[in-house]
Scaffold this active site. Structure first.
Site, short mmCIF file in Angstrom:
data_model
loop_
_atom_site.label_atom_id
_atom_site.label_comp_id
_atom_site.label_asym_id
_atom_site.label_seq_id
_atom_site.Cartn_x
_atom_site.Cartn_y
_atom_site.Cartn_z
NE ARG A 1 29.49 21.41 16.48
CZ ARG A 1 30.08 20.32 16.01
NH1 ARG A 1 31.23 20.41 15.40
NH2 ARG A 1 29.50 19.15 16.14
CE LYS B 1 33.57 21.19 10.81
NZ LYS B 1 32.58 22.24 10.54
C1 YH5 Z 1 29.88 23.53 12.31
O1 YH5 Z 1 30.88 23.87 11.68
N1 YH5 Z 1 30.17 20.99 12.24
S1 YH5 Z 1 29.65 18.32 12.55
C2 YH5 Z 1 34.61 16.48 9.80
C3 YH5 Z 1 35.77 16.30 10.55
C4 YH5 Z 1 35.82 16.71 11.86
C5 YH5 Z 1 34.72 17.32 12.41
C6 YH5 Z 1 36.91 15.23 8.77
N2 YH5 Z 1 28.28 20.53 13.32
C7 YH5 Z 1 29.54 22.16 12.56
O2 YH5 Z 1 32.49 18.67 13.40
N3 YH5 Z 1 27.54 22.82 13.70
C8 YH5 Z 1 29.38 20.03 12.71
O3 YH5 Z 1 36.89 15.68 10.07
C9 YH5 Z 1 28.39 21.87 13.24
N4 YH5 Z 1 28.99 24.45 12.78
C10 YH5 Z 1 27.85 24.10 13.45
N5 YH5 Z 1 27.04 25.08 13.88
C11 YH5 Z 1 31.12 18.19 11.53
C12 YH5 Z 1 32.38 18.16 12.29
C13 YH5 Z 1 33.56 17.51 11.67
C14 YH5 Z 1 33.51 17.09 10.36
#
Ligand code: YH5
Length: 261
Positions: free
Chosen positions: A238, A204
């Site tokens: 996750r 993230k």
């Molecule tokens: C979460 O925390 N996150 S999708 C931005 C990024 C990299 C990855 C800028 N679904 C979660 O993974 N479900 C997502 O780089 C989730 N908890 C739960 N339960 C976002 C994501 C991501 C966003």
């Protein structure tokens, strides 16, 4: 919990897992790497993304679910829509991962009426399209905790027993770097809600904001964050990088379970 994106605009995966075929390959790889759960998502929820239609989301995720059902691990579906939840459950999903915490029409009832299904209730301020515009809290830990307590109460009142619930503070969902760090530092204060904590920090922006690395070069940051989350009480992390995270957590578990000689 290993992440399997089935989205064309998935910047984390460079769109490489858009086709069902490639998503299925990736899912199998994560199973081989030792994932305990797979989380299948057909709607991008990165900041600024817009939602997709029910039909589009189903077209993306159902073939993947059908192909990996029968593997020995539980399958989670990352969705906020009741209709997608219903079809995913029919195709073998046993965990609903809802970033909207069952606030959309008919979602509480859908989970309630499928007794074998668990649900992750996540906190988000705003919606993916606007959530990072101007996140504001007076006391983030208290406010997120109050929201999750309310969603636990609502889920239980709808007939979903406590044993079926998971909570998640929603790192990056309507939060500044400082907000995210405060939540991580105080993650242990959520344990008294009495349900397992899931934490999603992998790759993230908050990690890149600290090290300056771009999204595809945040593996060390992601592993450190996963380990910290577990130390602070998370029961599920996750992650995109299952093998590397498992190896790091093996050291934590060895320390935790060692016996004096
Ligand atoms: C979460 O925390 N996150 S999708 C931005 C990024 C990299 C990855 C800028 N679904 C979660 O993974 N479900 C997502 O780089 C989730 N908890 C739960 N339960 C976002 C994501 C991501 C966003």
């Amino acid at each position: 919990m290993g992440v399997v994106n089935v989205t064309p605009d998935s910047f984390s995966d460079g769109g490489h897992y858009y086709s069902a075929e490639q998503a299925i390959e990736h899912a199998k790889k994560l199973i081989d790497e030792g994932a305990d759960i797979l989380d299948i998502g057909g709607e991008s929820t990165r900041p600024g993304s817009v939602s997709v239609s029910i039909e589009e989301e189903l077209d993306r995720v159902i073939p993947v679910l059908q192909a990996i059902t029968g593997s020995d691990i539980p399958i989670s579906i990352d969705t906020s829509k009741a209709e997608v939840m219903r079809h995913a459950i029919e195709s073998g999903a046993t965990i609903i991962n809802d970033i909207n915490a069952l606030q959309a029409p008919d979602t509480l009832q859908t989970v309630a009426s499928n007794n074998h299904v668990s649900v992750c209730l996540m906190h988000m301020q705003g919606s993916p399209i606007n959530m990072q515009a101007n996140p504001k809290y007076i006391d983030i830990v208290t406010e997120v905790k109050k929201f999750l307590q309310e969603r636990i109460n609502t889920a239980k009142a709808a007939g979903i027993s406590q044993e079926r619930l998971i909570i998640d503070p929603g790192f990056g969902f309507g939060k500044t770097l400082q907000h995210n760090l405060e939540l991580l530092q105080h993650l242990d204060s959520f344990t008294d809600l009495g349900v397992p904590i899931l934490a999603g920090l992998s790759r993230k922006s908050m990690l890149g904001a600290i090290t300056g690395n771009d999204v595809n070069n945040r593996i060390h940051e992601s592993i450190a964050a996963a380990l910290l989350a577990v130390i602070k009480g998370a029961r599920i992390v996750r992650v995109h990088d299952v093998k590397e995270t498992r190896e790091a957590l093996a050291i934590y578990h060895a320390m935790h379970h060692h016996t004096e000689v």
